[in-house]
Design a protein around this motif. Sequence first.
Motif, short mmCIF file in Angstrom:
data_model
loop_
_atom_site.label_atom_id
_atom_site.label_comp_id
_atom_site.label_asym_id
_atom_site.label_seq_id
_atom_site.Cartn_x
_atom_site.Cartn_y
_atom_site.Cartn_z
N MET A 75 -7.92 -2.18 -14.12
CA MET A 75 -8.14 -3.08 -12.99
C MET A 75 -8.10 -2.37 -11.65
N GLY A 76 -7.33 -1.26 -11.58
CA GLY A 76 -7.14 -0.54 -10.32
C GLY A 76 -5.89 -1.03 -9.61
N GLU A 95 -5.23 -1.06 -6.55
CA GLU A 95 -5.55 -1.81 -5.34
C GLU A 95 -5.81 -3.28 -5.65
N ARG A 96 -6.44 -3.54 -6.78
CA ARG A 96 -6.67 -4.93 -7.18
C ARG A 96 -5.34 -5.64 -7.46
N LEU A 97 -4.42 -4.92 -8.10
CA LEU A 97 -3.10 -5.50 -8.36
C LEU A 97 -2.41 -5.83 -7.04
N ARG A 98 -2.49 -4.92 -6.10
CA ARG A 98 -1.86 -5.15 -4.80
C ARG A 98 -2.49 -6.36 -4.10
N LYS A 99 -3.81 -6.47 -4.17
CA LYS A 99 -4.50 -7.59 -3.52
C LYS A 99 -4.13 -8.92 -4.18
N GLN A 100 -3.97 -8.90 -5.49
CA GLN A 100 -3.57 -10.12 -6.18
C GLN A 100 -2.18 -10.55 -5.73
N GLU A 160 0.83 -1.20 0.00
CA GLU A 160 0.00 0.00 0.00
C GLU A 160 0.87 1.25 0.00
#
Length: 354
Positions: free
Chosen positions: A255-256, A258-263, A170
């Motif tokens: 995708m955003g 944040e979505r990349l980070r969550k993946q 983050e």
Amino acid sequence: MKLFTVGPVEMYPETLKVAAEQLPYFRTPEFSGIMLENEEMFKASIHAPKDAKTVFLTASGTAAMEAAVMNCFTAEDKLLVINGGGFGKRFAEICALHRIPYEELCLEFGEVLTGEQLAGFADHGCTGLLVNLHETSTGQLYDIRLLTAFCREHGLYLIVDAISAYGADEIDFERDGIDALIVSSQKALALSPGLAIVAVSDRLYRDRVMKIQSGSLYFDFKIHIENLKRGQTPFTPAVGILLELHERLLQIQEMGIERLRKQTHAVAGYFRDQASKAGFLIPKYPLSNALTPVLLESCAKEMYTRLKDDYGLVVTPNGGALENTIIRVGHLGNVVLEDYEELLKAMKAVQESL
């Protein structure tokens, strides 16, 4: 060959398609438009305000680290360097080379950065803090909010090497009060190596960059920032990587971030859980999602070599004192859970044969 490295990493098919195309001439309105879109999308991905400046350097991440120091500080400053490994040490070496006074907050392997340690430097007259947010040599992730609070309380500029943290952990440029943020192309962006990006806050630009003679023509932020107003760089850029960047940032925008980070977090969590169940030792200090350090008893070098030569699986080796006790398994780029099942099976087979 499958890469579980920290950079270069497994690239995406869309990026490879762009990389295979003939390079265009770049002093054109069309390329300028791509560059301006690159700047806008990159700043959005780090939550930087509109008045933040961006520098695109045809260079490695280390070059961008050095350029940030050269353009933002002088011998009249005093910098605090967080040195918890090879890349923290690199910031200290840069300061020493450019004769900029500095102090080091040194962390032993496995030692966690705390507010009490930072407080010990509160009255030392420091004007800036340099940190590799993710100390890539060990996998430790520092607490950005702890660093932000310290810098705000004591009036320090905050320079963050996010080369391996971007897209994995983050990061919020504006919220975290970051004054310069450094990113490199071959990590979570999963591009070819050779491009570094530095985002600079408007206050750092006005207070420091505009007033300091960097001592370099090629790395002078002022001319890079001025040229980017028209969508260009002052010198021949890494045209192909900038086109790769445009394609990748379009993907991230869709995708955003944040979505990349969550993946990345999900992949890292899966590997750590399965590795622990298989008997491998993972350090307990805060870890970046970008990689997992695996502790091995005097066989890390052999593990790295056997995985590469016998199985075609490339993890990240370490150097120095940790050369034979740690391998680093990367979670950036085009990797999925099934890839880690294959890696763990191979790691277990190698361990059992040693």
